[in-house]
Design an enzyme around this catalytic site. Structure first.
Site, PDB file in Angstrom:
ATOM      1  N   SER A 150      20.330  69.935 100.851  1.00 10.97           N
ATOM      2  CA  SER A 150      20.717  69.512  99.557  1.00 10.97           C
ATOM      3  C   SER A 150      22.127  68.911  99.101  1.00 10.97           C
ATOM      4  O   SER A 150      22.389  68.487  98.064  1.00 10.97           O
ATOM      5  CB  SER A 150      20.820  70.872  98.599  1.00 10.97           C
ATOM      6  OG  SER A 150      21.895  71.588  99.192  1.00 10.97           O
ATOM      7  N   LYS A 208      27.734  74.261  97.645  1.00 11.33           N
ATOM      8  CA  LYS A 208      27.366  73.112  96.624  1.00 11.33           C
ATOM      9  C   LYS A 208      28.574  72.918  95.769  1.00 11.33           C
ATOM     10  O   LYS A 208      29.686  73.303  96.043  1.00 11.33           O
ATOM     11  CB  LYS A 208      26.446  74.025  95.487  1.00 11.33           C
ATOM     12  CG  LYS A 208      25.189  74.496  95.763  1.00 11.33           C
ATOM     13  CD  LYS A 208      24.272  73.350  96.008  1.00 11.33           C
ATOM     14  CE  LYS A 208      22.719  73.674  96.215  1.00 11.33           C
ATOM     15  NZ  LYS A 208      22.572  74.219  97.460  1.00 11.33           N
TER      16      LYS A 208
END
Length: 235
Positions: free
Chosen positions: A155, A193
């Site tokens: 991701s 993230k």
């Protein structure tokens, strides 16, 4: 001669590379230049490539290298040389302390504890216990406490972080908008993230369009560390 937008984008990419070691995402470029769509960023990058200011790095999604800056800005291309004291981690998450040089005048590498895996994709269980140590160049670290995690998932590929990489993190409970962090969600799930604050909420943003941005209330997210470096092995 570059247009104003071309120069703004080139300087923005250059500063982000110096600060974080990875280029900004197309979304960040769009916001920084106040453009309405990513297509405008594509056109600017293509123009900078054609003029020899940018180069795309092969086999890495959206990875960019600043080749040169205009003469009026060229001094900023070289990173500022700040004095530093080589450091080493003492204990599991011990404070960083300087080590003296050896007999050959070289400084010893820093020892960093690896605390298991971190998800760059679907969140996994919270950070594990200390599994082993790695040695890293001391200039990758700074003052404070550091730890490392092995990345699982894709991701964050547009930020230059791939499955199997090892990320180096400075232990902290706070981070600035846009920094890449280890976030613990609901005291159960840990994920890597980019963090953004949106009003009273916290957004955990992937660097891969295949993943959605997740938004949480501030009481559901705890920052455990922020990215300071990355190690990659090639087999």
């Amino acid at each position: 001669m570059l247009t104003r937008k071309q120069l703004e984008l080139l300087l923005f990419i250059n500063e982000r590379l110096k600060e974080e070691g990875v280029p900004p995402s197309f979304e960040e470029m769009k916001e920084a230049l106040n453009l309405q769509s990513k297509s405008g960023i594509h056109r600017l990058i293509l123009a900078l490539e054609e003029r020899g200011f940018l180069r795309r790095m092969p086999n890495r999604a959206r990875a960019l290298e600043v080749v040169k800056l205009p003469e009026s800005h060229s001094p900023s291309l070289a990173p500022k040389r700040a004095s530093f004291t080589p450091n080493v981690i003492q204990g599991n998450l011990g404070k960083v302390k300087p080590l003296p040089p050896g007999n050959d005048g070289n400084y010893r590498p820093a020892i960093v504890p690896v605390m298991g895996r971190i998800a760059a994709g679907v969140p996994i269980s919270a950070i594990q216990d200390h599994t082993h140590n790695i040695t890293v160049p001391p200039e990758l670290l700074g003052a404070g406490e550091h730890f490392a995690l092995e990345v699982k998932g894709d991701s964050m590929i547009d930020a230059g972080i791939f499955d199997g990489d090892t990320v180096l993190l400075r232990k902290t409970e706070s981070a600035n908008n846009g920094e890449i962090v280890v976030a613990l969600v609901d005291s159960e799930e840990a994920t890597l993230k980019r963090m953004r604050r949106k009003g009273d909420s916290i957004a955990l943003e992937a660097a891969n369009p295949a993943y959605e941005t997740r938004i949480f209330g501030p009481d559901r997210v705890k920052i455990q560390g922020k990215l300071v470096g990355l190690i990659r092995k090639y087999s």
